[in-house]
Scaffold this active site. Structure first.
Site, PDB file in Angstrom:
ATOM      1  N   TYR A   1     -36.406  11.897 -62.087  1.00  0.00           N
ATOM      2  CA  TYR A   1     -35.913  12.658 -61.102  1.00  0.00           C
ATOM      3  C   TYR A   1     -34.431  12.926 -61.556  1.00  0.00           C
ATOM      4  CZ  TYR A   1     -39.262  10.544 -57.977  1.00  0.00           C
ATOM      5  OH  TYR A   1     -40.782  10.036 -57.432  1.00  0.00           O
TER       6      TYR A   1
ATOM      7  N   LYS B   1     -38.347   3.876 -61.147  1.00  0.00           N
ATOM      8  CA  LYS B   1     -39.953   3.954 -61.960  1.00  0.00           C
ATOM      9  C   LYS B   1     -39.625   4.172 -63.199  1.00  0.00           C
ATOM     10  CE  LYS B   1     -41.274   6.222 -57.583  1.00  0.00           C
ATOM     11  NZ  LYS B   1     -40.046   7.028 -57.084  1.00  0.00           N
TER      12      LYS B   1
ATOM     13  N   HIS C   1     -44.475   4.622 -63.077  1.00  0.00           N
ATOM     14  CA  HIS C   1     -44.642   5.645 -62.494  1.00  0.00           C
ATOM     15  C   HIS C   1     -45.995   6.437 -62.319  1.00  0.00           C
ATOM     16  CE1 HIS C   1     -41.577   9.099 -61.196  1.00  0.00           C
ATOM     17  NE2 HIS C   1     -42.893   9.185 -60.567  1.00  0.00           N
TER      18      HIS C   1
ATOM     19  N   ASP D   1     -35.453   5.650 -52.964  1.00  0.00           N
ATOM     20  CA  ASP D   1     -36.475   5.682 -53.845  1.00  0.00           C
ATOM     21  C   ASP D   1     -35.959   6.662 -54.865  1.00  0.00           C
ATOM     22  OD1 ASP D   1     -39.344   5.324 -54.489  1.00  0.00           O
ATOM     23  OD2 ASP D   1     -39.325   7.498 -54.702  1.00  0.00           O
TER      24      ASP D   1
END
Ligand code: A2P
Length: 318
Positions: A57, A87, A120, A52
């Site tokens: 990130y 996302k 997201h 994921d």
């Protein structure tokens, strides 16, 4: 070698797809490319096949490098053995920015397609994120109808096998279901014994939307083994009686609720520990004790965004 990880079936509107119930979460602060890459290689070696990530990130690039290396060294034969979720970051939550955003994510990952692409947050943010929490002045409502149409185009173009959302409340999902040609296959939300999401889970089950739990270990709030708080004590006591850790008890509880989950660990021993939850179970009494734990609501929204009506709604409902 792929570990013996159970799979659930999700639907992308026209086809079903297998999803390994446990995936590796890759959100880390600070994100250090080399550390993330070697942690992901450790995870593949340990048996993880579901990863994921998200544009925000900063882990798409190291994940892409790790996948390329895993194929080169023969750890896996091909990318098809993996389930990769990324996302759409809120800065790109405008219809004209969705296709460029998925293409950027694919480039970062060195992949031709994602398995799952999620909106997201049900929010739009103007400009780059320069500090956390994100100031409320730059947080706006999302035009979900316009954004979702392009999410559907992403799937129709084969850039992703399935599409879904993250951090969506029942109200937001209802709105989305009323206008979607392809319904969201997944809603990824914060879920753990201290934020159990009972209402949302019931709603999603009725609508055929699969839930993936992020922060299944309670994220930053979790200090397993150290905390004196009653909630952790209950998990610790159950863990002690079973010869497991509180983290394993949390993950097993999440698993027994029929959802998938993406704990983050960049430590090989803890990665293994988190996989070791499939050949034992919690008793009725243990499940009852956990279901009665006091609930503390979602912690992530207020960690990353300044309070505003839009953020408060998410915090209260997801
Ligand atoms: P680490 O990466 O050093 O293992 P969550 O997925 O709920 O956000 O939780 C992630 C946090 O929990 C990380 O700080 C991670 O640290 C830690 N963690 C992951 N697995 C375990 C485990 N089995 N026991 C204790 N802490 C864990």
């Amino acid at each position: 070698m792929a570990a013996n990880v159970p799979k659930v079936t999700i639907s992308n509107g026209s086809q079903t797809m297998p999803l390994p119930v446990i995936g590796l979460g890759t959100a880390a602060h600070p994100q250090v490319t080399e550390t993330t890459k070697s942690a992901i290689l450790d995870a593949i070696e340990t048996g993880y096949r579901h990863f994921d990530t998200a544009f925000i990130y900063g882990s798409e690039q190291p994940l892409g490098e790790a996948i390329a290396e895993a194929i080169k060294t023969g750890l896996i034969k091909s990318r098809d053995e993996l389930f990769i979720t990324s996302k759409l970051w809120c800065t790109f939550a405008s219809p004209e920015l969705v296709l460029p955003a998925i293409k950027t994510s694919l480039k970062n990952l060195q992949l031709d397609y994602l398995d799952l692409f999620l909106v997201h947050w049900p929010l739009k943010i103007s400009g780059e994120v320069k500090r956390l929490p994100i100031p409320k002045e730059v947080i706006f409502p999302i035009d979900i109808k316009a954004v979702w149409e392009v999410m559907e185009e992403c799937q129709n173009l084969g850039l992703t096998k399935a599409i879904g959302v993250s951090n969506f409340s029942t109200r937001r999902l209802d709105e989305l279901l009323s206008l979607a040609k392809i319904p969201p296959s997944v809603n990824q939300v914060e879920m753990n014994p201290l934020w159990q999401q009972k209402d949302l889970r019931e709603f999603c089950k009725a609508k055929g939307i699969h839930i993936t739990a992020y922060s299944p270990l309670g994220s930053k709030g979790a200090k397993w083994g150290e905390s004196e708080s009653l909630e952790y004590k209950v998990l610790e006591e159950i863990a002690k009686a079973k010869g497991k850790t509180a983290a394993q008890v949390s993950l097993r509880w999440v698993y027994e609720q029929g959802v998938s989950f993406v704990p983050k660990s960049f430590n090989k021993d803890r990665m293994k520990q988190n996989l070791d939850i499939f050949d034992w179970s919690l008793t009725e009494e243990e499940l009852n004790k956990i279901s009665k734990l006091p609930q503390r609501r979602a912690v992530l929204p207020s960690m990353i965004m300044e309070p505003s009506d839009l953020v408060r709604e998410i915090e209260a409902e997801i």
